[in-house]
Write a protein that holds these residues in place. Structure first.
Motif, PDB file in Angstrom:
ATOM      1  N   ASN A  91       0.890  -1.280   0.048  1.00 48.90           N
ATOM      2  CA  ASN A  91       0.022   0.074  -0.048  1.00 48.90           C
ATOM      3  C   ASN A  91       0.846   1.314  -0.107  1.00 48.90           C
ATOM      4  O   ASN A  91       0.603   2.258  -0.565  1.00 48.90           O
ATOM      5  N   ALA A  92       2.080   1.007   0.687  1.00 48.43           N
ATOM      6  CA  ALA A  92       2.788   2.250   0.702  1.00 48.43           C
ATOM      7  C   ALA A  92       3.557   2.832  -0.786  1.00 48.43           C
ATOM      8  O   ALA A  92       3.468   3.916  -1.075  1.00 48.43           O
ATOM      9  N   GLY A  93       3.845   1.823  -1.290  1.00 42.88           N
ATOM     10  CA  GLY A  93       4.201   2.032  -2.804  1.00 42.88           C
ATOM     11  C   GLY A  93       5.712   2.662  -2.626  1.00 42.88           C
ATOM     12  O   GLY A  93       6.263   2.754  -1.643  1.00 42.88           O
ATOM     13  N   SER A  94       6.182   3.071  -3.887  1.00 43.70           N
ATOM     14  CA  SER A  94       7.486   3.583  -4.207  1.00 43.70           C
ATOM     15  C   SER A  94       7.632   4.468  -5.322  1.00 43.70           C
ATOM     16  O   SER A  94       6.885   4.196  -6.362  1.00 43.70           O
ATOM     17  N   ASN A  95       8.402   5.267  -5.180  1.00 43.06           N
ATOM     18  CA  ASN A  95       8.847   5.950  -6.604  1.00 43.06           C
ATOM     19  C   ASN A  95       9.584   5.081  -7.235  1.00 43.06           C
ATOM     20  O   ASN A  95      10.283   4.192  -6.812  1.00 43.06           O
ATOM     21  N   VAL A  96       9.828   5.383  -8.806  1.00 44.95           N
ATOM     22  CA  VAL A  96      10.402   4.187  -9.515  1.00 44.95           C
ATOM     23  C   VAL A  96      11.035   5.105 -10.421  1.00 44.95           C
ATOM     24  O   VAL A  96      10.799   6.049 -11.182  1.00 44.95           O
ATOM     25  N   ASN A  97      12.542   4.657 -10.493  1.00 43.68           N
ATOM     26  CA  ASN A  97      13.538   5.554 -11.566  1.00 43.68           C
ATOM     27  C   ASN A  97      14.076   4.776 -12.507  1.00 43.68           C
ATOM     28  O   ASN A  97      14.386   3.467 -12.217  1.00 43.68           O
ATOM     29  N   PHE A  98      13.910   5.163 -13.641  1.00 45.46           N
ATOM     30  CA  PHE A  98      14.350   4.206 -15.025  1.00 45.46           C
ATOM     31  C   PHE A  98      15.665   5.140 -15.410  1.00 45.46           C
ATOM     32  O   PHE A  98      15.681   6.314 -15.568  1.00 45.46           O
TER      33      PHE A  98
END
Length: 260
Positions: free
Chosen positions: A167-174
């Protein structure tokens, strides 16, 4: 009520700044914050930041994502707040302040280039296809080859809402490596729920992840974001990253009033 605001951007990551040293702002009004950040019905921004008094340091930073909810640390927002504090006469060329992840130190030069000290990092999860670490905000970092054509919103959303992060999720970097000390990145930010032109904690996470996984031996890393260029410096000892600084421009855009 007429609300005075100031707009800042750091490599395209933009923020509504409000001087709340008199503690007048209704901080629990999620709908108001969301509307102020709305790009069609409000001022338009990736987030809203309150400058507040602090009993020990120069000021306190309170940060909200554009969805109206208070969030974890924002690196570019912190750099912009330092420039805003200078504009308000709170500081001159150095700042000590408290954010949601604790104490921060920063310097600002005559060109409003801000070097912001980020939190130390010593817990890094290296997996086959990605690295995960927290640089004040949680970040998933993945190397890819098709960075320019990638649908960041779609692919980032899949990871952000996956079972990996609950539920907290995460930022995602490519990430795409350009040279031994330079990386291009695109970031999906939770709370914004879209790609942003820049993410400071994301740039910091990428720099540390690339060093930790052996993609670079440098401790000064250049990060090319969609909205410009950032630099990350750090010291490393046995996987512990200290004296981590996020460096880049913090630009005043405009000020105004809006009916709140």
């Amino acid at each position: 009520m007429k609300l005075t605001f100031y707009k800042y951007q750091g490599t395209g990551n933009d923020f509504v700044m409000i001087d709340n040293r008199t503690d007048f702002f209704p901080k629990k009004n999620i709908q108001l914050i969301e509307r102020l950040c709305d790009r069609r019905f409000g001022i338009g921004a990736d987030g809203l930041i309150l400058l507040e008094n602090h009993p020990q340091y120069d000021f306190k930073m309170v940060y909200y994502n554009s969805d109206g909810n208070e969030s974890s640390m924002c690196g570019n927002g912190g750099r912009c707040l330092v420039a805003f504090a200078k504009q308000m006469g709170v500081i001159s060329d150095k700042a000590e302040f408290e954010a949601v992840d604790g104490y921060h130190f920063a310097t600002i030069n005559a060109d409003n280039n801000v070097a912001l000290q980020m939190k130390d990092v010593d817990a890094i999860k290296n997996e086959t296809n990605y690295t995960f670490l927290n640089t004040g905000s949680p970040h998933h970092v993945a190397l890819i080859s098709d960075l320019e054509t990638l649908d960041v919103k779609s692919e980032g959303s899949k990871i952000r809402y996956s079972d990996l992060y609950g539920n907290a999720g995460s930022n995602v970097n490519f990430v795409r490596q350009i040279s031994n000390d330079t990386f291009a990145i695109r970031t999906y930010e939770r709370g914004v729920e879209d790609e942003t032109l820049s993410c400071g904690t994301g740039a910091t996470a990428v720099a540390i992840a690339m060093h930790q996984t052996g993609k670079t031996k440098n401790n000064t890393i250049n990060i090319k974001v969609q909205g410009g260029k950032l630099k990350v410096k750090f010291e490393e000892n046995n996987g512990n990253y200290t004296k981590v600084f996020l460096i880049g421009p913090a630009t005043f855009v405009f000020e105004g009033t809006i009916n709140s």
